[in-house]
Design a protein around this motif. Structure first.
Motif, mmCIF file in Angstrom:
data_model
loop_
_atom_site.group_PDB
_atom_site.id
_atom_site.type_symbol
_atom_site.label_atom_id
_atom_site.label_comp_id
_atom_site.label_asym_id
_atom_site.label_seq_id
_atom_site.Cartn_x
_atom_site.Cartn_y
_atom_site.Cartn_z
ATOM 1 N N ALA A 138 55.281 -42.189 57.397
ATOM 2 C CA ALA A 138 54.127 -41.718 56.653
ATOM 3 C C ALA A 138 54.428 -41.113 55.133
ATOM 4 O O ALA A 138 53.683 -41.420 54.239
ATOM 5 C CB ALA A 138 53.257 -40.512 57.387
ATOM 6 N N PHE A 139 55.500 -40.563 55.297
ATOM 7 C CA PHE A 139 56.096 -40.043 53.880
ATOM 8 C C PHE A 139 56.543 -41.113 53.146
ATOM 9 O O PHE A 139 56.148 -41.004 51.897
ATOM 10 C CB PHE A 139 57.587 -39.152 54.326
ATOM 11 C CG PHE A 139 58.127 -38.634 52.992
ATOM 12 C CD1 PHE A 139 57.838 -37.051 52.759
ATOM 13 C CD2 PHE A 139 58.971 -39.376 52.393
ATOM 14 C CE1 PHE A 139 58.568 -36.565 51.566
ATOM 15 C CE2 PHE A 139 59.663 -38.854 51.173
ATOM 16 C CZ PHE A 139 59.198 -37.384 50.743
ATOM 17 N N ALA A 140 57.134 -42.294 53.463
ATOM 18 C CA ALA A 140 57.510 -43.285 52.870
ATOM 19 C C ALA A 140 56.075 -44.002 52.065
ATOM 20 O O ALA A 140 56.172 -44.189 50.985
ATOM 21 C CB ALA A 140 58.280 -44.299 53.247
ATOM 22 N N ALA A 141 55.186 -44.119 52.872
ATOM 23 C CA ALA A 141 53.876 -44.618 52.390
ATOM 24 C C ALA A 141 53.395 -44.002 51.381
ATOM 25 O O ALA A 141 52.828 -44.423 50.328
ATOM 26 C CB ALA A 141 52.931 -44.746 53.540
ATOM 27 N N ALA A 142 53.254 -42.339 51.401
ATOM 28 C CA ALA A 142 52.571 -41.647 50.623
ATOM 29 C C ALA A 142 53.345 -41.688 49.471
ATOM 30 O O ALA A 142 52.880 -41.294 48.287
ATOM 31 C CB ALA A 142 52.531 -40.176 51.209
ATOM 32 N N LEU A 143 54.767 -41.664 49.581
ATOM 33 C CA LEU A 143 55.762 -41.569 48.278
ATOM 34 C C LEU A 143 55.341 -42.977 47.497
ATOM 35 O O LEU A 143 55.566 -42.864 46.232
ATOM 36 C CB LEU A 143 56.983 -41.552 48.819
ATOM 37 C CG LEU A 143 58.204 -41.015 47.629
ATOM 38 C CD1 LEU A 143 57.912 -39.681 47.298
ATOM 39 C CD2 LEU A 143 59.543 -41.362 48.205
ATOM 40 N N LEU A 144 55.587 -44.058 47.962
ATOM 41 C CA LEU A 144 55.413 -45.320 47.392
ATOM 42 C C LEU A 144 54.143 -45.837 46.863
ATOM 43 O O LEU A 144 53.905 -46.431 45.890
ATOM 44 C CB LEU A 144 56.064 -46.540 48.136
ATOM 45 C CG LEU A 144 57.556 -46.292 48.437
ATOM 46 C CD1 LEU A 144 58.055 -47.486 49.582
ATOM 47 C CD2 LEU A 144 58.244 -46.408 47.051
ATOM 48 N N MET A 145 52.905 -45.282 47.940
ATOM 49 C CA MET A 145 51.784 -45.584 47.400
ATOM 50 C C MET A 145 50.761 -44.434 47.456
ATOM 51 O O MET A 145 49.996 -44.060 48.462
ATOM 52 C CB MET A 145 51.292 -46.604 48.278
ATOM 53 C CG MET A 145 52.015 -47.844 48.571
ATOM 54 S SD MET A 145 51.767 -48.867 50.059
ATOM 55 C CE MET A 145 52.988 -47.976 51.152
#
Length: 174
Positions: free
Chosen positions: A118-125
């Protein structure tokens, strides 16, 4: 309501004045004091890992045998572990804490893996940028979930699958 992982990703981007796409995750890692080490792993199943040892900068190892978009997601995922989780202590000749990303963790059945994804998704997108991106698409493209995901994936430097999940999770596609 945004999750803790999403809020932390947004805070980290704001803290480092990163407000455009694609997010430069290698630069962000460096700004956080994390060393990124690209390496061709013998185990092709392992995407990356985060190694933390007291008194030394954290290190993210990322598998160069994987596609660039997967490497970017892996780095973002490991930054998520760094920001959110202490890691599991492993003793080599001295104590170290490790988080590993492989095909099992990618399935996100573990709470920490779900949060790091979830963190990665929010960071990249980032949500605001994705919503803006959808509004900027030609109507014909915006109405076709696959075409919208493909176009936005290219802009954000992520896989089409990752963007499809993000669009669904933000309620922008079904």
């Amino acid at each position: 309501m945004a999750s803790r992982a999403e809020n932390m990703a947004a805070d980290l981007l704001a803290q480092h004045d990163m407000d455009g796409a694609p997010v430069d995750v290698k630069c962000l890692a460096k700004l956080c004091g994390i060393v990124v080490v690209p390496q061709a792993f013998n185990d092709g199943d392992v995407s990356g890992m985060l190694l933390r040892e007291d008194g030394r900068p954290p290190v993210i190892g990322v598998n160069t045998r994987h596609a660039d978009v997967r490497q970017r997601f892996t780095i973002a995922h490991e930054i998520g572990h760094w920001a959110l989780h202490p890691g599991r202590e492993v003793i080599f000749d001295r104590p170290m804490r490790i988080n590993r990303r492989d095909s099992v963790s990618a399935m996100a059945t573990d709470r920490e893996e779900i949060q790091a994804n979830a963190f990665a998704a929010a960071l990249l997108m980032p949500e605001r940028l994705v919503r803006d991106g959808v509004r900027q698409l030609p109507l014909r493209t915006a109405r076709d979930p696959e075409a919208a995901a493909a176009k936005l994936a290219e802009r954000f430097g992520v896989s089409q699958i990752a963007m499809s999940f993000r669009l669904v999770n933000l309620g922008l596609a079904s």
